[in-house]
Write a protein that holds these residues in place. Structure first.
Motif, PDB file in Angstrom:
ATOM      1  N   PRO A 162       0.804  -1.238   0.000  1.00 35.07           N
ATOM      2  CA  PRO A 162       0.000   0.000   0.000  1.00 35.07           C
ATOM      3  C   PRO A 162       0.838   1.288   0.000  1.00 35.07           C
ATOM      4  CG  PRO A 162      -0.186  -1.140   2.102  1.00 35.07           C
ATOM      5  CD  PRO A 162       0.612  -2.033   1.214  1.00 35.07           C
ATOM      6  N   ASN A 163       2.127   1.235   0.280  1.00 33.17           N
ATOM      7  CA  ASN A 163       2.908   2.481   0.346  1.00 33.17           C
ATOM      8  C   ASN A 163       3.805   2.709  -0.861  1.00 33.17           C
ATOM      9  OD1 ASN A 163       1.869   3.267   2.842  1.00 33.17           O
ATOM     10  ND2 ASN A 163       3.246   1.823   3.875  1.00 33.17           N
ATOM     11  N   THR A 180       5.157   4.218  -3.926  1.00 38.35           N
ATOM     12  CA  THR A 180       4.960   5.453  -4.693  1.00 38.35           C
ATOM     13  C   THR A 180       4.897   5.196  -6.208  1.00 38.35           C
ATOM     14  OG1 THR A 180       6.282   6.467  -2.977  1.00 38.35           O
ATOM     15  CG2 THR A 180       5.710   7.852  -4.827  1.00 38.35           C
ATOM     16  N   VAL A 229      -4.607  10.667  -2.908  1.00 36.73           N
ATOM     17  CA  VAL A 229      -3.884   9.534  -2.333  1.00 36.73           C
ATOM     18  C   VAL A 229      -2.387   9.679  -2.639  1.00 36.73           C
ATOM     19  CG1 VAL A 229      -3.562   7.030  -2.441  1.00 36.73           C
ATOM     20  CG2 VAL A 229      -5.867   8.011  -2.506  1.00 36.73           C
ATOM     21  N   ARG A 230      -2.113  10.031  -3.897  1.00 33.04           N
ATOM     22  CA  ARG A 230      -0.733  10.160  -4.335  1.00 33.04           C
ATOM     23  C   ARG A 230       0.017  11.215  -3.507  1.00 33.04           C
ATOM     24  NH1 ARG A 230       1.011  12.710 -10.019  1.00 33.04           N
ATOM     25  NH2 ARG A 230      -0.487  14.236  -9.276  1.00 33.04           N
ATOM     26  N   GLY A 254      -0.705  12.021  -0.512  1.00 34.72           N
ATOM     27  CA  GLY A 254      -0.754  11.720   0.914  1.00 34.72           C
ATOM     28  C   GLY A 254      -1.834  12.456   1.676  1.00 34.72           C
ATOM     29  N   ARG A 255      -2.750  13.136   0.942  1.00 37.60           N
ATOM     30  CA  ARG A 255      -3.819  13.845   1.654  1.00 37.60           C
ATOM     31  C   ARG A 255      -4.878  12.858   2.140  1.00 37.60           C
ATOM     32  NH1 ARG A 255      -6.312  17.056  -2.171  1.00 37.60           N
ATOM     33  NH2 ARG A 255      -4.694  16.688  -3.738  1.00 37.60           N
ATOM     34  N   VAL A 256      -5.011  11.738   1.419  1.00 38.54           N
ATOM     35  CA  VAL A 256      -5.969  10.699   1.808  1.00 38.54           C
ATOM     36  C   VAL A 256      -5.200   9.387   1.884  1.00 38.54           C
ATOM     37  CG1 VAL A 256      -8.006   9.403   1.059  1.00 38.54           C
ATOM     38  CG2 VAL A 256      -7.908  11.883   0.732  1.00 38.54           C
ATOM     39  N   ASN A 257      -5.484   8.587   2.898  1.00 36.23           N
ATOM     40  CA  ASN A 257      -4.777   7.314   3.037  1.00 36.23           C
ATOM     41  C   ASN A 257      -5.414   6.224   2.189  1.00 36.23           C
ATOM     42  OD1 ASN A 257      -2.759   8.140   4.760  1.00 36.23           O
ATOM     43  ND2 ASN A 257      -4.130   7.976   6.541  1.00 36.23           N
ATOM     44  N   TYR A 258      -4.571   5.416   1.603  1.00 38.90           N
ATOM     45  CA  TYR A 258      -5.079   4.285   0.835  1.00 38.90           C
ATOM     46  C   TYR A 258      -5.757   3.315   1.793  1.00 38.90           C
ATOM     47  CZ  TYR A 258      -5.150   0.063  -1.975  1.00 38.90           C
ATOM     48  OH  TYR A 258      -5.556  -1.059  -2.632  1.00 38.90           O
ATOM     49  N   SER A 259      -6.922   2.796   1.363  1.00 41.88           N
ATOM     50  CA  SER A 259      -7.611   1.843   2.233  1.00 41.88           C
ATOM     51  C   SER A 259      -8.339   0.819   1.378  1.00 41.88           C
ATOM     52  CB  SER A 259      -8.604   2.574   3.136  1.00 41.88           C
ATOM     53  OG  SER A 259      -9.632   3.139   2.331  1.00 41.88           O
TER      54      SER A 259
END
Lengths: 77, 892, 124
Positions: B30-31, B33, B72-73, B75-80
């Motif tokens: 999930p992290n 880039t 998401v890219r 980092g304003r919203v976390n991948y879930s």
């Protein structure tokens, strides 16, 4: 070529592009009394325009393009 | 099906496939880039492609997906897991749409609602479901504000073009002023600024400015753009915005109001238009008899040369009558301008609320009265000279030739006639007697007795005149050069009394004066090289005699150079009346608007200062006067209750104090309450609690100059006048001035600006630090002291010392300039310390050594160095080296 | 004399669409699918009158392409337009800072395309 250099006269034609400015300046340095013929010229890139403004050469023939002529008149008198 | 659509569908399916794969890979990683970037690119491209067709439902869902992936890219919203599910669902939906398009080449209406819901769900994950439209930005240049007179360029247009533009503007066609200054590297971005400007349609006036930075043609760089374009056009606003959208920061666009074009021009008249004519015209205007007025003006125009300034003004009056018959204020202002030959200041007139019975206060009698007075001055001057001649050698027998006596007698006779006194017989008698006695005594006696008679006779009218002049100075202050004109005329007449001389005033282009100024600056520097030379002659070459000669020649050159400098400075001098003249009108207008009664008194208008200084004063003064009117002076009712005269008094006074001009703005308003200021400053965090307790009333009042003090709420609920006072302060400091304030609650406020008379020469002290020399302006230096190392104490990690019972913080210049070197001390272990005054505080700067003080011509830094505020400029020293001058105000 | 335009975009659909538009208006169009391929063509001697490039591309993006192309002899004064979406104000500025002349907003209509090209390409 958009500028054809003759003995003491630079003949401009069509669109004088940005690449011409350096050569034009050099030509004027060698021919400080050089004149220009703009008869068939429709546009001069700003770089060559500022070369002309620095040199203020004599225009032997004005451009047939009325708009260009208007601009150059305000610049080169 | 066309090729493009086919291509879109086939590529689109690949993207959908790719998106699904990336989402799966993200589940495990999930992290990552790179995965995230790829995923975003797929969604982004697919959305872009869908926009090529008319598939709003698809674009809508993809747009929301793109925004989500962008978040998401970044980092304003976390991948879930939930996010991945939602995206997959959206892509499935897009796939369904594609299938449908493949068959029908369109999307059925039934998909509109699910599309909206999907987009909403995706945006819900973003946290701002409503922002669908917010991403579409306005790409038009935003820096083009509405009309503000202050921003208007000063236009010098031929009258025919100005007339044309005026008519366009009156007819409702917006006339735009466009200024375009391309960045110097614009050619390297593929731009052709000239071509861009040529694409502006309906250009009515154009100008190109070429600012060649190179000294010689050989050094010129054809590819560094040094052009600036200016033009006036009636092209539509949107079209201009569209054309200039790539260069919004380099262009300025202002809509020019019609009146701005109304600017008479031409030769200054030798004989101003008859006051009678102007008064008549004003009366005709007042009663609204346009036919008679037009007739009168036409007649006047026929009589005058058309290239005169006044003719131009009259033509403008005619045009105004034709196009704006109701704009009486403008017509009146133009007519009045005929007296001063200064074009009306439309910015002030534009603010004026039209009022029907504005009467003019032109005083016709001034011109005829004043010359008498100055004539008397001239008369006395000539008489004094004759007296000197006569007293030369009273009894030198033989020395008094007949001719000399006759000449004196003739001169006296001429003088008496000039002041309308008949002394013909007396003079003749005295001459005969003198000739007989071969002595000047009889003529001298006549001279003295006649002088006594004449001054007795002229005393009465002189008094009246003085009053008249004073009155007119106050009333007509807005008529600009009135006072000067009068003296000019007077001066000329007094000369006429002795000999007929032409008017010797010369109009010189300011550029020439500036050039002269620069040259003399260089001269001053060049001459400073001579003492060096003398020194070398003596020490290096051992020719003491030559050294002495050089020194004596230096003394001569020095004197001449200084005199030249003085004279040129005087040429640049300008009376402050230049800025004072606008105040009567301004005060009247503002006080009327505010319902206040204000008496404005101007004093010392003839005080002179350098043109730059006077011009720099203008804005701060306007600011201060506005503040006084707004916040200082009370309304008549309040003043009456406070036991004051209902009419407030505002005094603006200029005076000269040695080499400085002092401008005071004094009102008898309510003053500034230090307590209110203190609390406000505390609330704003400008002072801490300890300061709040201790601060003196005067220091509290001074807080109005603190940066950040002035804000909107200060204006509304505070008696103080903190409105932009920090701006005033910095404007004044920019020309090396100071500003101060004194106030007594209930009594009034006195603000004073002290400015140098000229800004050409700066006196600096040269100091050494870390092997280099620097200059520090002397007006900031309080003293130079040597501080023993043992006297330095460290308080709160800051070095300080006690000087005359005062704690002075110490800073090392090396530290300030980020040089990691200890300052040097002398043999006695003392630090050379420069005590400077910065923002009212004394600060000690540790340097290595002091040197001499010198007068220099300070040149501000340019280019990249210009941005370094720690330096105020550089100057050439006599030995040709460059001295960098520090700006302690910014450095500390 | 037809002007040559190098068009760079990683989406074949986009390439096709813009290329069509340009060719209808009388331009000669060369295409490349990413910055790397575009640089290959330029290094091989292609000398277009104008470059239009997407920004977000695999291998080599538009910003890098602009910087690389500007460093080539004969390309320092060439007009370059970026092809971005309306949301990407930041990208437009980044492109300008890297040396782009201006930008086109996707999806770009034929009329807009022609108008903007005429503005940056004298004689077009």
């Amino acid at each position: 070529m958009a500028i054809e250099y003759k003995k003491n006269l630079a003949v401009f034609s069509d669109f004088v592009g940005v690449e011409e400015a350096e050569a034009l300046l050099e030509w004027f340095l060698k021919n400080p009394k050089g004149k220009i013929n703009l008869s068939d010229c429709v546009h001069i890139h700003a770089s060559s325009l500022q070369v002309l403004m620095a040199i203020k050469p004599i225009i032997s023939v004005e451009s047939k393009d009325e708009d260009l002529k208007l601009w150059l008149n305000t610049v080169l008198e | 099906m066309n090729n493009l659509l086919e291509q879109f569908l086939s590529e689109g399916r690949d993207f959908l496939q790719g998106i699904a794969e990336k989402l799966m890979q993200l589940e495990n990683n999930p992290n990552s880039t790179p995965l995230m970037t790829e995923l975003f690119r797929f969604v982004h491209t697919l959305k872009g492609n869908s926009g090529l067709f008319d598939f709003p439902e698809m674009t809508r869902v993809l747009h929301a997906s793109e925004d989500l992936m962008d978040a998401v890219r970044n980092g304003r919203v976390n991948y879930s897991q939930e996010l991945a599910d939602q995206l997959l669902e959206a892509m499935d939906f897009v796939g369904i749409l594609m299938d449908e398009i493949e068959v029908t080449e369109k999307i059925g209406t039934k998909h509109a609602i699910p599309a909206a819901e999907l987009a909403k769900a995706l945006r819900a994950l973003l946290g701002n479901p409503e922002s669908e439209t917010a991403v579409i930005e306005d790409i038009s240049p935003k820096n083009n504000a509405v009309i503000s007179w202050a921003d208007l360029p000063s236009l010098k247009l031929p009258e025919s073009i100005a007339e044309k533009l005026y008519r366009y503007a009156i007819d409702g066609d917006a006339v735009f002023w466009l200024e375009y200054k391309p960045e110097s590297d614009s050619f390297f971005k593929g731009e052709d600024p000239f071509f861009l400007m040529r694409q502006v349609r309906d250009t009515l006036w154009r100008k190109v400015v070429f600012n060649n930075v190179a000294q010689t043609l050989e050094e010129m760089d054809a590819y560094s753009c040094q052009l600036a374009f200016q033009l006036l056009t009636i092209a539509p606003e949107e079209e201009l915005d569209d054309l200039l959208r790539y260069v919004p920061d380099e262009t300025k666009r202002i809509e020019i109001p019609a009146l701005a074009f109304v600017k008479p021009q031409g030769n200054e008249d030798d004989h101003p238009i008859d006051v009678e004519f102007i008064n008549n015209a004003l009366i005709l205007l007042d009663v609204g008899d346009f036919d008679a007025l037009t007739h009168a003006i036409n007649t006047m125009l026929e009589l005058s040369a058309s290239e005169l300034w006044s003719s131009s003004a009259l033509r403008w009056v005619l045009r105004l009558i034709e196009s704006e018959p109701d704009n009486k204020i403008a017509q009146q202002a133009l007519l009045e301008s005929l007296q001063t030959l200064i074009a009306p200041d439309w910015s002030e007139i534009a603010q004026t609320i039209p009022s029907t019975n504005t009467t003019t206060n032109s005083s016709t009698s001034v011109n005829s009265q004043v010359p008498d007075d100055s004539l008397l001055l001239g008369f006395h001057e000539v008489m004094n000279t004759q007296r000197e001649i006569l007293s030369l050698s009273p009894h030198l027998s033989g020395a008094w030739s007949e001719g000399r006596l006759k000449a004196v007698a003739a001169t006296l006779l001429g003088c008496y006639r000039a002041v309308n006194h008949d002394y013909e017989s007396e003079t003749d008698a005295a001459l005969q007697l003198a000739l007989a006695e071969n002595s000047p005594a009889p003529l001298l006696a006549l001279l003295e007795s006649s002088l006594a008679d004449i001054s007795k006779l002229s005393e009465t009218p002189k008094l009246e005149q003085a009053e008249l002049v004073a009155e007119s100075a106050v009333q007509d202050a807005n008529f600009g050069r009135r006072a000067e004109d009068v003296t000019a005329v007077a001066g000329r007449r007094s000369e006429d009394a002795t000999a007929v001389t032409p008017n010797k005033t010369l109009k010189v282009d300011q550029e020439k004066v500036d050039r002269l100024m620069n040259l003399i600056g260089e001269m001053v520097v060049a001459k400073n090289a001579l003492p060096y030379l003398a020194n070398r002659a003596e020490t290096v070459f051992g020719v003491r005699e030559l050294a002495r000669e050089i020194k004596s020649q230096y003394a001569v050159i020095n004197r001449v150079a200084e005199e030249m400098q003085d004279t040129i400075m005087q040429v640049r001098m300008m009376p402050v009346s230049f800025i004072f003249q606008r105040f009567p009108r301004m005060v009247r207008d503002i006080s009327r608007k505010l319902g206040k009664e204000v008496e404005l008194v101007l004093e010392g208008e003839s005080t002179e200062a350098d043109k730059n200084i006077v011009e720099a004063l203008s804005d701060p003064l306007i600011h201060i006067v506005r503040n006084s009117l707004d916040h200082g002076l009370e309304s008549p009712e309040i003043r009456r209750t406070a036991g004051k005269n209902a009419m407030g008094k505002l005094l603006i006074r200029a005076s000269q104090e040695s080499d400085r001009v002092l401008i005071e703005i004094i009102d008898d308003g309510k003053g500034i309450d230090p307590d209110v200021i203190k609390n406000k400053a505390y609330e704003k965090g400008l002072i801490d609690e300890a300061t709040l307790e201790r601060i003196s009333d005067q220091d509290a009042v001074n807080l109005v100059f603190a940066a950040g003090f002035s804000t909107a709420d200060v204006i509304s609920d505070l008696s103080g006048r903190g409105v932009g006072m920090d701006v005033v302060r910095s404007a004044v400091e920019k020309v090396n001035g100071t500003v101060g304030i004194e106030s007594v609650v209930g009594k009034g406020t006195r603000l004073y600006l002290s400015l140098p008379l000229s800004m050409a020469v700066t006196n600096v002290i040269i100091i050494e630090s870390d092997g280099q020399i620097f200059g520090v302006p002397m007006d900031l230096v309080v003293e130079t002291v040597r501080v023993k190392r043992s006297q330095i104490r460290t308080i709160k990690q800051k070095q300080t010392t006690v000087l005359r019972g005062r704690i002075v913080p110490l800073l090392s210049l090396n530290d300030l300039l980020a040089r990691n070197v200890e300052p040097l001390t002398n043999e006695d272990d003392e630090f050379a310390t420069l005590i400077v005054r910065v923002h009212g505080e004394h600060v000690g700067i540790l340097v290595d050594n002091f040197r001499e003080t010198v007068d220099i011509i300070l040149k501000p830094m340019t280019g990249i160095l210009g941005g370094m505020s720690g330096y105020s400029g550089a100057a050439l020293l006599g030995d040709g080296s460059v001295l960098i001058v520090l700006n302690p105000r910014e450095l500390i | 004399m037809a002007k040559t335009i190098l068009l760079v975009d990683d989406s074949v659909t986009m390439l096709m669409s813009v290329k069509n538009n340009l060719e209808i208006n009388g331009f000669k169009v060369e295409t490349a699918e990413d910055g790397l391929k575009a640089m290959e063509k330029l290094n091989a001697g292609l000398k277009p009158d104008l470059i239009i490039t997407d920004i977000n591309m695999p291998k080599m993006g538009g910003i890098e392409l602009i910087k690389k192309a500007r460093a080539l002899p004969g390309f320092r004064f060439m007009p370059i337009l970026t092809l971005t979406t309306e949301a990407a104000q930041g990208k437009r500025d980044e492109g300008k800072a890297a040396g782009a002349t201006g930008w086109l907003v996707k999806p770009v209509s034929g009329a807009d395309l022609l108008k903007i090209i005429k503005q940056v390409l004298p004689g077009a």
